[in-house]
Design an enzyme around this catalytic site. Structure first.
Site, PDB file in Angstrom:
ATOM      1  N   GLU A  67       3.897  -6.641   1.773  1.00 46.16           N
ATOM      2  CA  GLU A  67       3.568  -7.009   0.393  1.00 46.16           C
ATOM      3  C   GLU A  67       3.587  -5.796  -0.532  1.00 46.16           C
ATOM      4  O   GLU A  67       2.581  -5.478  -1.163  1.00 46.16           O
ATOM      5  CB  GLU A  67       2.164  -7.647   0.349  1.00 46.16           C
ATOM      6  CG  GLU A  67       1.974  -8.835   1.278  1.00 46.16           C
ATOM      7  CD  GLU A  67       0.505  -9.272   1.401  1.00 46.16           C
ATOM      8  OE1 GLU A  67      -0.386  -8.579   0.861  1.00 46.16           O
ATOM      9  OE2 GLU A  67       0.262 -10.298   2.050  1.00 46.16           O
ATOM     10  N   PRO A  68       4.702  -5.095  -0.615  1.00 45.01           N
ATOM     11  CA  PRO A  68       4.707  -3.898  -1.457  1.00 45.01           C
ATOM     12  C   PRO A  68       4.729  -4.232  -2.941  1.00 45.01           C
ATOM     13  O   PRO A  68       5.408  -5.168  -3.360  1.00 45.01           O
ATOM     14  CB  PRO A  68       6.015  -3.199  -1.059  1.00 45.01           C
ATOM     15  CG  PRO A  68       6.915  -4.301  -0.609  1.00 45.01           C
ATOM     16  CD  PRO A  68       6.021  -5.355  -0.008  1.00 45.01           C
ATOM     17  N   CYS A  88     -11.466   4.257 -29.239  1.00 44.88           N
ATOM     18  CA  CYS A  88     -12.760   4.845 -29.576  1.00 44.88           C
ATOM     19  C   CYS A  88     -13.614   5.148 -28.343  1.00 44.88           C
ATOM     20  O   CYS A  88     -14.776   4.741 -28.280  1.00 44.88           O
ATOM     21  CB  CYS A  88     -13.499   3.870 -30.465  1.00 44.88           C
ATOM     22  SG  CYS A  88     -13.662   2.268 -29.671  1.00 44.88           S
ATOM     23  N   GLU A  89     -13.047   5.789 -27.335  1.00 43.71           N
ATOM     24  CA  GLU A  89     -13.815   6.146 -26.146  1.00 43.71           C
ATOM     25  C   GLU A  89     -13.345   7.500 -25.632  1.00 43.71           C
ATOM     26  O   GLU A  89     -12.150   7.775 -25.630  1.00 43.71           O
ATOM     27  CB  GLU A  89     -13.595   5.119 -25.009  1.00 43.71           C
ATOM     28  CG  GLU A  89     -14.010   3.728 -25.384  1.00 43.71           C
ATOM     29  CD  GLU A  89     -14.418   2.880 -24.191  1.00 43.71           C
ATOM     30  OE1 GLU A  89     -14.762   3.445 -23.129  1.00 43.71           O
ATOM     31  OE2 GLU A  89     -14.381   1.663 -24.352  1.00 43.71           O
ATOM     32  N   TYR A  97       1.271  -1.362 -12.289  1.00 43.47           N
ATOM     33  CA  TYR A  97      -0.105  -1.346 -12.782  1.00 43.47           C
ATOM     34  C   TYR A  97      -0.202  -0.643 -14.138  1.00 43.47           C
ATOM     35  O   TYR A  97      -1.199  -0.010 -14.447  1.00 43.47           O
ATOM     36  CB  TYR A  97      -1.053  -0.714 -11.749  1.00 43.47           C
ATOM     37  CG  TYR A  97      -0.926  -1.364 -10.381  1.00 43.47           C
ATOM     38  CD1 TYR A  97      -1.312  -2.685 -10.191  1.00 43.47           C
ATOM     39  CD2 TYR A  97      -0.382  -0.666  -9.300  1.00 43.47           C
ATOM     40  CE1 TYR A  97      -1.159  -3.298  -8.956  1.00 43.47           C
ATOM     41  CE2 TYR A  97      -0.238  -1.277  -8.060  1.00 43.47           C
ATOM     42  CZ  TYR A  97      -0.634  -2.594  -7.895  1.00 43.47           C
ATOM     43  OH  TYR A  97      -0.487  -3.201  -6.671  1.00 43.47           O
ATOM     44  N   GLY A 137       0.745  -1.243   0.000  1.00 43.61           N
ATOM     45  CA  GLY A 137       0.000   0.000   0.000  1.00 43.61           C
ATOM     46  C   GLY A 137       0.774   1.292   0.000  1.00 43.61           C
ATOM     47  O   GLY A 137       0.196   2.361  -0.230  1.00 43.61           O
TER      48      GLY A 137
HETATM   49  N1  LLP Z   1      -1.340  -7.049  -1.023  1.00 46.19           N
HETATM   50  C1  LLP Z   1      -2.625  -7.172  -1.401  1.00 46.19           C
HETATM   51  C2  LLP Z   1      -3.482  -8.152  -0.724  1.00 46.19           C
HETATM   52  C3  LLP Z   1      -3.126  -6.359  -2.428  1.00 46.19           C
HETATM   53  O1  LLP Z   1      -4.393  -6.467  -2.787  1.00 46.19           O
HETATM   54  C4  LLP Z   1      -2.281  -5.409  -3.053  1.00 46.19           C
HETATM   55  C5  LLP Z   1      -2.775  -4.544  -4.121  1.00 46.19           C
HETATM   56  C6  LLP Z   1      -0.940  -5.339  -2.637  1.00 46.19           C
HETATM   57  C7  LLP Z   1      -0.516  -6.161  -1.609  1.00 46.19           C
HETATM   58  C8  LLP Z   1       0.039  -4.385  -3.231  1.00 46.19           C
HETATM   59  O2  LLP Z   1      -0.324  -3.064  -2.997  1.00 46.19           O
HETATM   60  P1  LLP Z   1       0.642  -1.857  -3.417  1.00 46.19           P
HETATM   61  O3  LLP Z   1       1.873  -1.933  -2.567  1.00 46.19           O
HETATM   62  O4  LLP Z   1       0.967  -2.007  -4.854  1.00 46.19           O
HETATM   63  O5  LLP Z   1      -0.168  -0.666  -3.147  1.00 46.19           O
HETATM   64  N2  LLP Z   1      -4.553  -1.122 -10.001  1.00 46.19           N
HETATM   65  C9  LLP Z   1      -4.489  -0.151  -8.922  1.00 46.19           C
HETATM   66  C10 LLP Z   1      -3.886  -0.735  -7.674  1.00 46.19           C
HETATM   67  C11 LLP Z   1      -4.597  -1.977  -7.184  1.00 46.19           C
HETATM   68  C12 LLP Z   1      -3.946  -2.590  -5.981  1.00 46.19           C
HETATM   69  C13 LLP Z   1      -4.541  -3.919  -5.679  1.00 46.19           C
HETATM   70  N3  LLP Z   1      -3.975  -4.594  -4.565  1.00 46.19           N
HETATM   71  C14 LLP Z   1      -3.754   1.084  -9.401  1.00 46.19           C
HETATM   72  O6  LLP Z   1      -3.311   1.115 -10.556  1.00 46.19           O
HETATM   73  O7  LLP Z   1      -3.643   2.077  -8.675  1.00 46.19           O
END
Ligand code: LLP
Length: 377
Positions: free
Chosen positions: A238-239, A307-308, A336, A204
């Site tokens: 879990e980054p 086309c959007e 992402y 996160g």
């Molecule tokens: N752990 C779990 C259970 C998750 O669902 C996620 C992300 C992460 C770790 C990693 O989170 P991060 O460190 O990347 O924030 N597509 C969206 C982001 C969706 C994140 C989904 N889960 C975007 O482009 O902003």
């Protein structure tokens, strides 16, 4: 940059036993996965596909954690057979199914329960995941009961609790709150005799898409470490985004420049199928000329060929007046970006190039028309 950020994470959390499990969903290219696996990272996966990609890249199974509200039976069995470190279970039904599958194979599944601490991470609603009404995990108040029942199952070994508040978190205080809530739960479970091993706070940590300074792993450690002081558990993180977003740039070429009723459009050859974030979350990505001419700035929408109307990369953005043929860099697309790309409009997906040690190498070739129709029967 990926390696630097990895090192920053390792250093910030060195004072406690920890495991950093890279969220493969952010960028699943095998070259990135291998780079992190070689440095000792674990992997956070959400599908059978990500599990196979992580194993292929050399992550040892015991360093893999498997999240997701909708794991299929095939995925549960695959995880069991590969001997992954932890299933982050998201419902009691999942534990029942996993327990039965493990028992039938004479195995024990290592389970961490994902709980919802009901804390608002102050981010985009689509990527806030720890609220009471979210589909993820179980309410934290019910965790004790669910785990007591889980513990009775011969196929289940309860190893910990997990939470993930959401993504793109810039204010770290909610992560401190979540760490305290999870630490309370873990202490209660230890007190009633659970033989826990892990404490998993999810991912996160956000990045500054405006280009300013980003919250660092050490700032995260400052809010998390005090909350878990004295807990005899391995901290799991879990980054995803924070490890790879800033390391990626999407290059796109200007096709046309036009004005409609006073609105200026810069039409480029990349669209929402290549980078979905602006269309889906109104996300901001900096757009910059690769070779600035020092000409006058204009205000324009940078849009793709799809086309959007939602197919934009930037809106009302001040940008040096580009000419057709110019290359633009869309910044911070390492997380992402390709991962959420599609072939909408039958647009083949982009190539990927990795810059390392002053050199560069192709890590994914551009797709061809043949790739697009390969699976049709
Ligand atoms: N752990 C779990 C259970 C998750 O669902 C996620 C992300 C992460 C770790 C990693 O989170 P991060 O460190 O990347 O924030 N597509 C969206 C982001 C969706 C994140 C989904 N889960 C975007 O482009 O902003």
């Amino acid at each position: 940059l990926v390696e630097e950020t990895w090192d920053a994470y390792s250093k910030a959390f060195a004072p406690v036993p920890h495991r950093i499990c890279y969220a493969v969903k952010a960028n699943g290219n095998g070259a990135i996965l291998r780079l992190l696996a070689e440095r000792g990272a674990g992997a956070d996966i959400v599908s059978g596909g990500e599990l196979l990609a992580a194993l292929r890249a050399g992550f040892p199974p015991e360093r893999i954690v498997f999240a997701g509200v909708g794991k299929t039976d095939e995925e549960l069995v695959l995880g069991l057979e590969k001997g992954i470190g932890e299933f982050n279970a998201e419902s009691e039904d999942e534990i029942v199914r996993l327990g039965a599958a493990a028992e039938a194979r004479g195995r024990q599944a290592r389970v961490s329960l994902r709980v919802n601490p009901d804390i608002d991470p102050g981010t985009h609603p689509y990527i806030s995941t720890g609220l009471r009404e979210a589909k993820f995990g179980v309410p934290i108040a019910r965790a004790g009961d669910i785990l007591r029942r889980a513990r009775q199952r011969p196929g289940i070994r309860v190893v910990g609790a997990q939470c993930h508040l959401g993504s793109q978190i810039m204010d770290l205080a909610p992560l401190g709150d979540a760490a305290r809530a999870l630490a309370d739960l873990s202490r209660k479970l230890l007190d009633v005799g659970f033989d826990l091993e892990t404490f998993d706070l999810g991912g996160g940590l956000g990045v500054d898409y405006e280009g300013g300074t980003t919250a660092s792993p050490s700032a995260l450690a400052e809010v998390v470490l005090p909350a878990i002081e004295g807990l005899p558990l391995t901290l799991v993180l879990e980054p995803g985004r924070s490890l790879v977003a800033g390391a990626g740039v999407m290059l796109t070429r200007v096709l046309y420049v036009k004005e409609n009723e006073g609105r200026r459009f810069v039409i480029v050859d990349a669209g929402m199928n290549d980078l979905l974030r602006p269309a889906l979350y109104q996300a901001h990505h900096r757009v910059e000329p690769v070779a600035p001419r020092g000409g006058p700035a204009v205000v324009a929408d940078v849009v793709g060929p799809v086309c959007e109307t939602g197919d934009f990369l930037a809106r009302g953005r001040e940008i040096e007046r580009p000419e057709p043929g110019d290359l633009l860099a869309v910044r911070d697309t390492g997380a992402y970006g390709f991962a959420m790309s599609s072939r909408y409009n039958l647009r083949p997906r982009a190539a990927e190039v990795m810059l390392e040690g002053g050199g560069m190498r192709l890590i994914r070739r551009r797709e061809t028309f043949e790739d697009l129709v390969r699976t049709e029967v």
